[in-house]
Enzyme design. Structure first.
Site, mmCIF file in Angstrom:
data_model
loop_
_atom_site.group_PDB
_atom_site.id
_atom_site.type_symbol
_atom_site.label_atom_id
_atom_site.label_comp_id
_atom_site.label_asym_id
_atom_site.label_seq_id
_atom_site.Cartn_x
_atom_site.Cartn_y
_atom_site.Cartn_z
ATOM 1 N N ASN A 446 0.880 -1.172 0.000
ATOM 2 C CA ASN A 446 0.000 0.000 0.000
ATOM 3 C C ASN A 446 0.914 1.217 0.000
ATOM 4 O O ASN A 446 1.502 1.554 1.012
ATOM 5 C CB ASN A 446 -0.892 -0.048 1.254
ATOM 6 C CG ASN A 446 -1.691 1.226 1.439
ATOM 7 O OD1 ASN A 446 -1.802 2.047 0.527
ATOM 8 N ND2 ASN A 446 -2.248 1.392 2.631
ATOM 9 N N TRP A 447 1.043 1.821 -1.183
ATOM 10 C CA TRP A 447 2.017 2.921 -1.292
ATOM 11 C C TRP A 447 1.555 4.180 -0.568
ATOM 12 O O TRP A 447 2.330 5.087 -0.347
ATOM 13 C CB TRP A 447 2.269 3.239 -2.774
ATOM 14 C CG TRP A 447 3.073 2.190 -3.489
ATOM 15 C CD1 TRP A 447 3.505 1.001 -2.971
ATOM 16 C CD2 TRP A 447 3.535 2.247 -4.840
ATOM 17 N NE1 TRP A 447 4.216 0.307 -3.908
ATOM 18 C CE2 TRP A 447 4.254 1.049 -5.085
ATOM 19 C CE3 TRP A 447 3.419 3.176 -5.873
ATOM 20 C CZ2 TRP A 447 4.848 0.762 -6.308
ATOM 21 C CZ3 TRP A 447 4.015 2.894 -7.099
ATOM 22 C CH2 TRP A 447 4.729 1.693 -7.316
ATOM 23 N N LYS A 448 0.285 4.304 -0.278
ATOM 24 C CA LYS A 448 -0.283 5.513 0.333
ATOM 25 C C LYS A 448 0.035 6.731 -0.557
ATOM 26 O O LYS A 448 0.096 6.571 -1.775
ATOM 27 C CB LYS A 448 0.220 5.685 1.771
ATOM 28 C CG LYS A 448 -0.010 4.428 2.607
ATOM 29 C CD LYS A 448 0.185 4.643 4.072
ATOM 30 C CE LYS A 448 -0.101 3.337 4.800
ATOM 31 N NZ LYS A 448 0.026 3.421 6.227
ATOM 32 N N HIS A 533 -9.567 1.590 4.840
ATOM 33 C CA HIS A 533 -8.306 1.826 5.541
ATOM 34 C C HIS A 533 -8.532 2.840 6.667
ATOM 35 O O HIS A 533 -9.265 3.810 6.499
ATOM 36 C CB HIS A 533 -7.244 2.332 4.575
ATOM 37 C CG HIS A 533 -5.865 2.247 5.170
ATOM 38 N ND1 HIS A 533 -5.410 3.160 6.081
ATOM 39 C CD2 HIS A 533 -4.879 1.325 5.023
ATOM 40 C CE1 HIS A 533 -4.186 2.815 6.471
ATOM 41 N NE2 HIS A 533 -3.836 1.698 5.837
ATOM 42 N N GLU A 535 -6.798 5.175 7.798
ATOM 43 C CA GLU A 535 -6.461 6.575 7.505
ATOM 44 C C GLU A 535 -7.609 7.262 6.763
ATOM 45 O O GLU A 535 -7.865 8.448 6.948
ATOM 46 C CB GLU A 535 -5.167 6.633 6.680
ATOM 47 C CG GLU A 535 -3.949 6.340 7.558
ATOM 48 C CD GLU A 535 -2.786 5.700 6.819
ATOM 49 O OE1 GLU A 535 -2.768 5.717 5.577
ATOM 50 O OE2 GLU A 535 -1.883 5.168 7.507
ATOM 51 N N GLU A 605 -5.812 -4.491 10.584
ATOM 52 C CA GLU A 605 -4.718 -3.563 10.852
ATOM 53 C C GLU A 605 -4.997 -2.796 12.139
ATOM 54 O O GLU A 605 -5.746 -1.813 12.128
ATOM 55 C CB GLU A 605 -4.595 -2.555 9.706
ATOM 56 C CG GLU A 605 -4.284 -3.196 8.376
ATOM 57 C CD GLU A 605 -3.652 -2.212 7.401
ATOM 58 O OE1 GLU A 605 -2.605 -2.539 6.860
ATOM 59 O OE2 GLU A 605 -4.195 -1.108 7.232
ATOM 60 N N GLY A 611 2.308 2.207 10.876
ATOM 61 C CA GLY A 611 3.327 3.244 10.700
ATOM 62 C C GLY A 611 4.000 3.645 12.002
ATOM 63 O O GLY A 611 4.698 4.650 12.046
ATOM 64 N N SER A 651 3.178 -2.145 10.556
ATOM 65 C CA SER A 651 4.609 -2.304 10.826
ATOM 66 C C SER A 651 5.117 -3.711 10.533
ATOM 67 O O SER A 651 5.972 -4.228 11.242
ATOM 68 C CB SER A 651 4.928 -1.907 12.269
ATOM 69 O OG SER A 651 4.583 -0.558 12.472
ATOM 70 N N GLY A 672 2.670 -1.218 4.364
ATOM 71 C CA GLY A 672 2.746 0.210 4.043
ATOM 72 C C GLY A 672 4.184 0.601 3.766
ATOM 73 O O GLY A 672 4.732 0.364 2.675
ATOM 74 N N GLY A 673 4.857 1.147 4.781
ATOM 75 C CA GLY A 673 6.218 1.675 4.656
ATOM 76 C C GLY A 673 7.173 0.724 3.935
ATOM 77 O O GLY A 673 7.952 1.154 3.057
#
Ligand code: PGA
Length: 690
Positions: A446-448, A533, A535, A605, A611, A651, A672-673
């Site tokens: 998930n590049w966000k 998600h 966010e 999640e 993150g 994470s 993510g990251g």
């Protein structure tokens, strides 16, 4: 070190549990005693009369129930976070209170253990400091407390404990305390209780004398008493040693008619004496006076004495006589003594040859139907066997036995579940289990809102090449911002790497400036879309209803959905993660039919792990994913649940992926990251090869 910490936390937890259960229980079975103690405290703080007595009785019951319940919850490690924090707050408040008692000495006995165990103020302070330290350690590491009962069954312990202790308390208030720790218990001979044995320690006193000579005043003791030229001014006497104090030291009866001391006469009387005990007649319950009068008549007819013992003055006695038609004799005694004698106002006590053989609350007095013969022929006229052991057994049987049975059943259930899990993980076993379909294993990036178009396309190319060269053991998907989709689709080998969007609109088409519809996403070549998600829920106000619209539109346009759910840190600390996640699924995806459900992948999640670098432990993740699978099974059946891929996100990195993916219910990760660098992402994908 870790082992030592866990042991220390559990030792402290058992110390707290034992103390709270004991102190809570002895308070709960004697709500009136607790009320008297509360009033002592209120008087010491000059807060007398702030609350009416009936409210204070409620406070007394609540206090006993709270302590008892905290103790039991500690014992069973129920709601570990909340319970350990409340216990710490409770101990902190109690330690401050006992520090005050120690310094200012406003009450003689703290009342921590009712009448069952008396401590000096110094001992109480020490005890509370130790307990507060235990509570701090447990509150620091509540999850180190080993659970006896699985979380799903803990509600039984919670409700049973609270109901049990409140009912016990109310029953004891209505009748009398189940256990009587006071000196005036059944079986006690009052006269013997007042005796001081020969050779017992005598109290010691020391006097200091103030004397004056030539305008100078000085203190002297007997040892250095000066000559007669000194003029006497004053004496001060202090007790330097407490002597032996017999269990009963305050029992004295004075006849209200003659003013004579009738203690000896009552205590040495051969035969039966009824004492109707009322500390204050003005506040005594007068609803059962008919029963009392009948017992008095019965006593008269059968040669038993009958006195009403009270601390009330004559006007209150007269009022009582007018109200109830009482013809019995009245005598006076100290109010505290009377409150100690029986926890009922009024209460009835039966003495035989000066020994207490029975006690009744005014709510449970002997009835005339029971009083059919002279007392010596009736069971109530015979000395009662003190059945403490029997009563203790009843408590154990009614409270601890059912809970122990529950614990045993729960452990057996957990053990059988563990065996089943083990079997399903066992490769040899699975070879024979032909009907079990393997779920899809997935790693999705998930590049966000990262990467411009050029960098994004370059990264997609790099990932694609790496995976074409080294085929993954799982399905790989990359989810990119909208503007990347078409270009990235052009560089991916769709048999190796899938493509998804990070969102889509909740409207099909039309005047919605800036929005991108599910149909548009599909037209880029993407096969997936992430929905729900945290966010988007948090920053863009996406509610369960909005998400439901998006889910329906995505499916209608042939997209598969990576549906996210998860709880916040506060919700986890309040142990609400299961309900939160279930509500999220129910609100947005559980309306789908079984056919549509096949296009759903769930990503759990926990928001506190996204993150933050703080991963859920593999056991925490496994526990949640197993729970999610069980709710899917409830809704769509066990087979559909077996086939649903459920991912963990938050994470997740190459270093922790193998451990996470080794869990039976974790079917991969939403990353993510760590999906923004080919090597990191590939490291996670390769976890499926380990
Ligand atoms: P993270 O994000 O791996 O950077 O924690 C996961 C996600 O939000 O999907």
């Amino acid at each position: 070190m870790q082992k030592l910490r866990i042991t220390a936390v559990n030792v402290c937890r058992f110390v707290l549990a034992a103390t709270f259960i004991f102190s809570g229980y002895v308070k709960a079975i004697d709500p009136l005693g607790t009320l008297y103690k509360l009033k002592d405290y209120a008087a010491a703080m000059s807060l007398n009369g702030l609350l009416p007595d009936w409210m204070l009785v409620g406070v007394a019951i609540a206090l006993g129930a709270l302590e008892f319940a905290l103790g039991v919850f500690m014992l069973f490690a129920v709601r570990r976070h909340v319970v350990s924090r409340i216990t710490l707050a409770f101990m902190a408040a109690m330690t401050v209170l006992t520090l005050w008692i120690f310094v200012a000495d406003p009450v003689k006995d703290c009342g921590c253990f009712g009448d069952a165990l008396k401590l000096t103020n110094g001992e109480t302070l020490l005890k509370n400091i130790v307990l507060a330290a235990c509570a701090a350690l447990v509150a620091w590491r509540p999850v180190d407390m080993a659970r006896f009962i699985s979380r799903s069954n803990q509600w039984i312990v919670r409700y049973y404990t609270v109901a049990y202790i409140v009912i016990t308390s109310v029953y004891c208030l209505y009748t009398l305390p189940i256990f009587d720790f006071r000196p005036y218990h059944v079986g006690m001979n009052i006269k013997q209780g007042m005796e001081i044995p020969e050779g017992a320690e005598q109290p010691e006193f020391e006097s200091t004398f103030l004397l004056r000579k030539n305008g100078e005043t000085r203190e002297f003791t007997l040892d250095n008493y000066p000559d007669s030229t000194w003029e006497y001014v004053d004496t001060r006497t202090v007790q330097t040693k407490k002597g032996y104090e017999p269990p009963i030291h305050d029992f004295a009866l004075t006849s209200c008619d003659t003013g004579e001391d009738i203690t000896e006469q009552v205590l040495t009387k051969k035969g039966y004496t009824f004492l109707l005990v009322s500390p204050r007649l003005a506040v005594a319950d007068d609803s059962n006076f008919g029963d009392i009068d009948q017992i008095y008549e019965y006593a008269e007819e059968n040669g038993a004495d009958f006195y009403c013992v009270t601390a009330s003055a004559n006007d209150e006695i007269e009022r009582w006589r007018d109200l109830t038609g009482a013809e019995y004799q009245f005598c006076n005694a100290d109010e505290t003594t009377l409150k100690t004698m029986i926890r009922s106002n009024p209460g009835l006590m039966l003495l035989k040859d000066g020994t207490i053989i029975d006690k009744w609350s005014h709510n449970a007095l002997p009835q005339t139907d029971d009083l059919t013969a002279p007392l010596q022929q009736l069971t109530i006229g015979k000395a009662q066997n003190d059945s403490t052991t029997e009563r203790l057994l009843i408590v154990l049987l009614t409270f601890f036995l059912p809970l122990s049975a529950l614990t045993l059943a729960d452990r057996l259930w957990a053990w059988s579940k563990w065996i089943r899990n083990k079997q399903s993980n066992n490769r040899i076993f699975n070879l024979f289990k032909t009907e079990k379909k393997m779920r899809k294993k997935i790693v999705a990036g998930n590049w966000k809102m990262n990467m411009n178009l050029q960098d994004g396309v370059a990264l997609a190319k790099e990932i694609n090449e790496a995976l074409v060269a080294d085929k993954p053991n799982c399905e790989v998907i990359i989810c990119t911002p909208f503007i990347h989709l078409a270009s990235v689709a052009g560089v991916l080998d769709s048999t190796v790497v899938g493509l998804g969007a990070e969102n889509c609109a909740d409207k099909a088409k039309g005047a919605y400036t800036g929005e991108v519809s599910a149909e548009m996403v599909k037209s880029t070549g993407a096969q997936y879309v992430i929905l729900g998600h945290s966010e988007r829920r948090q920053y863009y106000g996406e509610t369960a209803e909005i998400l439901k619209e998006k889910v329906d539109l995505a499916l209608a346009n042939g997209l598969k959905i990576l549906f996210c759910c998860g709880e916040t840190l506060e919700e986890r600390e309040a142990e609400k993660q299961n309900e939160v996640v279930k509500a999220e699924l129910e609100g947005s995806v559980f309306h789908l039919d079984a056919e549509a459900w096949k296009n759903i992948v769930i990503a759990y999640e926990p928001i506190w792990a996204i993150g933050t670098g703080k991963t859920a432990t593999s056991d925490q993740a496994e526990e949640m994913l197993a729970y999610i699978r069980s709710t899917v099974a409830e809704k769509y059946g066990a087979e559909a649940a077996e086939e649903t891929s459920i991912l963990y996100g938050g994470s997740c990195k190459a270093s922790n992926a193998p451990e996470l993916f080794s869990k039976p219910n974790i079917d991969g990760g939403l990353i993510g990251g760590a999906s923004l660098k080919c090597a990191d992402f590939k490291g996670i994908i390769d976890a499926w090869k380990k």
